[in-house]
Design a protein around this motif. Sequence first.
Motif, PDB file in Angstrom:
ATOM      1  N   GLY A   1       0.851  -1.183   0.000  1.00  0.00           N
ATOM      2  CA  GLY A   1       0.000   0.000   0.000  1.00  0.00           C
ATOM      3  C   GLY A   1       0.889   1.235   0.000  1.00  0.00           C
ATOM      4  O   GLY A   1       1.739   1.389  -0.881  1.00  0.00           O
ATOM      5  N   THR A   2       0.726   2.092   1.022  1.00  0.00           N
ATOM      6  CA  THR A   2       1.593   3.272   1.123  1.00  0.00           C
ATOM      7  C   THR A   2       2.623   3.104   2.237  1.00  0.00           C
ATOM      8  O   THR A   2       3.272   4.066   2.648  1.00  0.00           O
ATOM      9  N   ARG A   3       2.766   1.874   2.712  1.00  0.00           N
ATOM     10  CA  ARG A   3       3.721   1.601   3.786  1.00  0.00           C
ATOM     11  C   ARG A   3       4.987   1.001   3.174  1.00  0.00           C
ATOM     12  O   ARG A   3       4.928   0.033   2.428  1.00  0.00           O
TER      13      ARG A   3
ATOM     14  N   THR B   1      10.299   1.405   8.897  1.00  0.00           N
ATOM     15  CA  THR B   1       9.015   1.278   8.200  1.00  0.00           C
ATOM     16  C   THR B   1       8.256   2.572   8.396  1.00  0.00           C
ATOM     17  O   THR B   1       8.148   3.062   9.523  1.00  0.00           O
ATOM     18  N   PHE B   2       7.778   3.146   7.301  1.00  0.00           N
ATOM     19  CA  PHE B   2       7.039   4.407   7.405  1.00  0.00           C
ATOM     20  C   PHE B   2       6.093   4.559   6.223  1.00  0.00           C
ATOM     21  O   PHE B   2       6.120   3.762   5.285  1.00  0.00           O
TER      22      PHE B   2
ATOM     23  N   ASP C   1       1.616   8.498  -4.549  1.00  0.00           N
ATOM     24  CA  ASP C   1       2.448   8.723  -5.741  1.00  0.00           C
ATOM     25  C   ASP C   1       3.845   8.135  -5.569  1.00  0.00           C
ATOM     26  O   ASP C   1       4.373   7.489  -6.477  1.00  0.00           O
ATOM     27  N   VAL C   2       4.429   8.363  -4.384  1.00  0.00           N
ATOM     28  CA  VAL C   2       5.772   7.837  -4.132  1.00  0.00           C
ATOM     29  C   VAL C   2       5.730   6.305  -4.105  1.00  0.00           C
ATOM     30  O   VAL C   2       6.584   5.638  -4.698  1.00  0.00           O
ATOM     31  N   ALA C   3       4.695   5.758  -3.445  1.00  0.00           N
ATOM     32  CA  ALA C   3       4.579   4.297  -3.361  1.00  0.00           C
ATOM     33  C   ALA C   3       4.502   3.677  -4.760  1.00  0.00           C
ATOM     34  O   ALA C   3       5.195   2.693  -5.051  1.00  0.00           O
ATOM     35  N   SER C   4       3.679   4.271  -5.631  1.00  0.00           N
ATOM     36  CA  SER C   4       3.529   3.647  -6.958  1.00  0.00           C
ATOM     37  C   SER C   4       4.782   3.852  -7.807  1.00  0.00           C
ATOM     38  O   SER C   4       5.135   2.986  -8.605  1.00  0.00           O
TER      39      SER C   4
END
Length: 253
Positions: free
Chosen positions: A54-56, A146-147, A152-155
């Motif tokens: 996800g975004t993690r 872990t953060f 956008d950054v995750a993808s």
Amino acid sequence: MKNRKLALLAFALPVGALTAASPAWADESTTLHADLAPLNDSGASGTSTVTVEGTRVTVDIDTSGLLAEQPHAQHFHIGGTNMCPSSDAVDDVEDDDRLSTSEGQPSYGGIEASLTTEGDTSPDSALAVERFPAADADGNVSYQRTFEVSADVASAIEAGEAVIVQHGVDYNGNGEYDAEGGGASDLDPELPAEATDPATCGKLTPAPEGGMAAGGGGTGSEGLDALALGSGAALVAVAGAGFLARKRMFQGR
Ligand SMILES: [Cu+2]
């Protein structure tokens, strides 16, 4: 009455099977690796593993050969050509025999996340020197955190568009960051260039699907795809049987 119970059971089975299968898809994560190679003849190198769910993100970095007992800023850079720069004259536009952070930007892009040890991880913390890991007495940095990042950054990371850059080079070999080695930083004139020039760089590349369990080979991932397809078809078949059973149930009324 007995028949109706059986029919309900038959219908319940595929639903149960689907429910049991869904968490596996929801938990899907992407793992990427980077080999960190030296820039600016820093002599430092390392490896990084990043997992995105996800975004993690969970970031692991192990680097050796960095300037000992000094902090090393480190970031996800995204943009440019999504590559590490070469340290040669092509990228060294100032032609001063060192590659500044800005000179590398056409290759690795801007700072999109700061890999700090605590607190904020946004680009705002790009130069939060006191919250970056310091190399130990032997020049090693071992980092894990872990953060959350933006969607956008995750993808971008998942798409293999992120580059890890670690900063901090001791040009004049005096064991500290000072302006004698390379003048003022292009990022902040209050800081010496030594503190912010890139020391290592590595492009994050998605690990082969199936990972080590499947042998890491291309055939392994094809095998997994076939398996997924197979169980999908089986589910449809079972669901079909359930539908028929339910149809019979209504007809029998
Ligand atoms: Cu950086």
